[in-house]
Design a protein around this motif. Structure first.
Motif, short mmCIF file in Angstrom:
data_model
loop_
_atom_site.label_atom_id
_atom_site.label_comp_id
_atom_site.label_asym_id
_atom_site.label_seq_id
_atom_site.Cartn_x
_atom_site.Cartn_y
_atom_site.Cartn_z
N TYR A 209 0.82 -1.23 0.00
CA TYR A 209 0.00 0.00 0.00
C TYR A 209 0.85 1.28 0.00
CZ TYR A 209 -3.68 -3.36 1.13
OH TYR A 209 -4.55 -4.42 1.10
N ASN A 210 1.79 1.34 0.92
CA ASN A 210 2.56 2.58 1.08
C ASN A 210 4.02 2.20 1.30
OD1 ASN A 210 3.44 5.16 1.58
ND2 ASN A 210 2.12 5.53 3.37
N PHE A 211 4.65 1.77 0.21
CA PHE A 211 6.01 1.23 0.29
C PHE A 211 7.01 2.35 0.54
CE2 PHE A 211 9.88 -0.41 -1.99
CZ PHE A 211 10.18 -1.42 -1.08
N SER A 212 7.81 2.23 1.58
CA SER A 212 8.82 3.24 1.93
C SER A 212 8.24 4.66 1.92
CB SER A 212 10.02 3.18 0.97
OG SER A 212 10.54 1.88 0.91
N ASN A 213 6.98 4.78 2.42
CA ASN A 213 6.31 6.09 2.51
C ASN A 213 6.18 6.81 1.16
OD1 ASN A 213 6.13 5.65 5.24
ND2 ASN A 213 8.01 6.78 5.70
N THR A 214 6.11 6.04 0.09
CA THR A 214 5.96 6.65 -1.24
C THR A 214 4.48 6.90 -1.56
OG1 THR A 214 5.84 4.44 -2.22
CG2 THR A 214 8.00 5.51 -2.21
N GLY A 215 3.60 6.32 -0.74
CA GLY A 215 2.18 6.40 -1.06
C GLY A 215 1.77 5.38 -2.11
N ASN A 216 2.72 4.65 -2.64
CA ASN A 216 2.46 3.65 -3.67
C ASN A 216 2.99 2.28 -3.24
OD1 ASN A 216 1.33 5.37 -5.77
ND2 ASN A 216 3.38 6.28 -5.86
C1 LIG Z 1 2.45 6.92 3.53
O1 LIG Z 1 3.12 6.95 4.76
C2 LIG Z 1 3.60 8.25 5.09
C3 LIG Z 1 4.39 8.13 6.39
O2 LIG Z 1 3.69 7.40 7.34
C4 LIG Z 1 2.45 9.22 5.21
O3 LIG Z 1 2.94 10.52 5.49
C5 LIG Z 1 1.67 9.25 3.91
O4 LIG Z 1 0.52 10.05 4.05
C6 LIG Z 1 1.24 7.82 3.53
N1 LIG Z 1 0.65 7.87 2.19
C7 LIG Z 1 -0.51 7.27 1.93
C8 LIG Z 1 -1.03 7.42 0.54
O5 LIG Z 1 -1.14 6.64 2.77
#
Ligand SMILES: *[C@@H]1O[C@H](CO)[C@@H](O)[C@H](O)[C@H]1NC(C)=O
Ligand code: HEM
Ligand SMILES: *[C@@H]1O[C@H](CO)[C@@H](O)[C@H](O)[C@H]1NC(C)=O
Ligand SMILES: *[C@@H]1O[C@H](CO)[C@@H](O)[C@H](O)[C@H]1NC(C)=O
Ligand SMILES: *[C@@H]1O[C@H](CO)[C@@H](O)[C@H](O)[C@H]1NC(C)=O
Ligand SMILES: *[C@@H]1O[C@H](CO)[C@@H](O)[C@H](O)[C@H]1NC(C)=O
Ligand SMILES: *[C@@H]1O[C@H](CO)[C@@H](O)[C@H](O)[C@H]1NC(C)=O
Ligand SMILES: *[C@@H]1O[C@H](CO)[C@@H](O)[C@H](O)[C@H]1NC(C)=O
Length: 353
Positions: A209-216
């Motif tokens: 879902y959110n690999f290495s805080n990339t949001g992807n």
């Molecule tokens: C992904 O994780 C980061 C750090 O926790 C956060 O700031 C960000 O909003 C997250 N992105 C998504 C799409 O959830």
């Protein structure tokens, strides 16, 4: 140089080169030939029986041997329970809520003790169980070098240090294996054990879902596979659901692990890195094993034997445990060893009870 001199030189090379090397090979597949000739069939029967209702156990037993050998050698330290002197390795991060088969090992040990008391070590049972589990899953068979003795200690912090993590980089994986004397080919071959068994969502959900805080998601996960894994592991779920390591032939020991990596269907980050790390020397090994199951099996066997030799205790080192969860002095104290079955080194202690 005349032929006699050449022959003498060759003999010298044999004496000082080959012989000392072969005398280092302390383990021997025929170690129990006279003392417990049927040990392999006994272990096999228990495992075969258990696997009829729990196929996954075959994978779990292969992993147990690996987790033993990487922590102060193949000494059955992983089997020791917490006591006043032992901090169990079973509660180390890579093991907790994850190791399986401890009860099966006890079953095997009981069956072996009933035929050959005080003879076969728990460390050898782990090595035999790993090989028999491979064979029973249609994987390779090999002659298991035997004669390991059981250790008297465990080391939980070393288990945390030495056992690789699913989010390790390829360099970290190589280093963890190099520390045990295992090279890059061994790393790729042994990782092929992820051709069967399962993993908990918690150990790979970070890719989905959110690999290495990339949001992807991790870009090295196949998009079709990503959907399948997301269905098994919902975002924000408990992480205790299980996914098969091999989405094609879940319980069969075959080369599909490598063909999965080629189409981005490695389950753990540590799996996919073997193929998706750009420029890595592991890529060509993955390609070779994917194309040639025999090459995989041959390398797997060699690497399992190498792994099974790590830090082994032999001769008079350690002991032959009577109950795999405790060193013998503790088993005696707990009343798990009966007087009749105790070997001479414990007689004093037992007769004083
Ligand atoms: C992904 O994780 C980061 C750090 O926790 C956060 O700031 C960000 O909003 C997250 N992105 C998504 C799409 O959830
Ligand atoms: C290369 C580094 C390795 C890493 C990072 C790694 C990591 C893992 C993880 C995270 C799991 C899932 C545990 C769980 O969810 O409970 C697992 C399972 C497993 N591992 Fe590994 N592993 C590695 C190497 C090996 C090796 C060398 C072997 C054996 C030769 C092995 C055999 C297995 C098997 C068979 C399973 C499935 C066990 C079951 O279903 O009970 N792994 N591994
Ligand atoms: C060895 O064990 C197998 C399976 O438990 C059994 O069928 C066989 O009779 C045993 N052989 C001997 C010589 O004890
Ligand atoms: C196999 O399993 C059955 C049922 O669980 C049990 O009755 C039998 O004793 C087992 N045999 C061996 C050799 O473990
Ligand atoms: C050893 O500990 C495990 C839990 O880690 C437990 O299930 C098992 O019963 C213990 N063994 C003995 C013989 O007490
Ligand atoms: C465990 O291993 C560490 C090395 O990581 C070592 O420093 C420590 O002394 C060991 N502890 C025991 C109880 O053997
Ligand atoms: C790794 O070790 C194996 C023996 O287990 C050997 O055949 C192979 O050539 C070695 N590979 C490398 C890359 O050094
Ligand atoms: C993803 O998997 C499908 C098969 O399910 C395969 O056809 C495709 O080539 C894979 N994609 C990549 C990028 O490997």
């Amino acid at each position: 140089m005349n032929s006699l001199a050449t022959t003498s030189l060759f003999t010298l090379l044999l004496l000082f080169g080959v012989l000392p090397f072969s005398s280092n090979a302390q383990l021997d597949p025929s170690f129990y030939k006279n003392t417990c000739p049927n040990v392999s069939s006994i272990v096999r029967e228990v495992i075969r029986n258990v696997s009829k209702t729990d196929t996954r156990m075959l994978a779990s037993l292969v992993r147990l041997h690996f987790h033993d050998c990487f922590v102060q050698g193949c000494d059955a330290s992983v089997l020791l329970n917490t006591t006043d002197t032992i901090v169990t390795e079973q509660d180390a991060f890579p093991n907790i809520n994850s190791l399986r088969g401890l009860d099966v090992v006890n079953k095997i040990k009981t069956a072996v003790e009933s035929v050959c008391p005080n003879t076969v070590s728990c460390a050898d049972i782990l090595a035999l169980a790993a090989e028999l589990s491979s064979t029973l899953s249609q994987g390779p068979d090999w002659k298991v070098p035997l004669g390991r003795r059981d250790g008297l200690t465990a080391n939980q912090s070393l288990a945390n240090q030495n056992l690789p993590a699913p989010f390790n980089s390829l360099d970290q994986l190589k280093a963890a294996f190099a520390k045990q004397g295992l090279n890059t080919t061994d790393l790729v071959a042994l990782s092929g054990a992820h051709t069967f068994g399962r993993a908990h969502c918690s150990l790979f959900v970070s890719r989905l879902y959110n690999f290495s805080n990339t949001g992807n998601p991790d870009p090295t996960v196949n998009t079709t596979y990503l959907q399948e894994l997301r269905n098994i592991c919902p975002n924000g779920g408990s992480g205790t659901n299980l996914a098969n390591f091999d989405p094609t032939t879940a319980d069969k020991f075959d080369k599909n692990y490598y063909s999965n990596l080629q189409v981005k269907k490695g389950l753990l980050q540590s799996d996919q890195e073997l193929f998706s790390t750009s420029g890595a020397d592991t890529i060509s090994i993955v390609n070779k094993f994917s194309a040639d199951q025999n090459a995989f099996f041959e390398s797997f066997k060699a690497a399992m034997i190498k792994m099974g030799n790590i830090g082994v205790l032999t001769g008079k080192q350690g002991e032959i445990r009577k109950q795999c969860n405790f060193v013998n002095s503790k088993s005696a104290e707990l009343g798990l060893i009966s007087v009749a079955s105790t070997d001479s080194s414990e007689e004093g202690m037992v007769s004083s009870m």
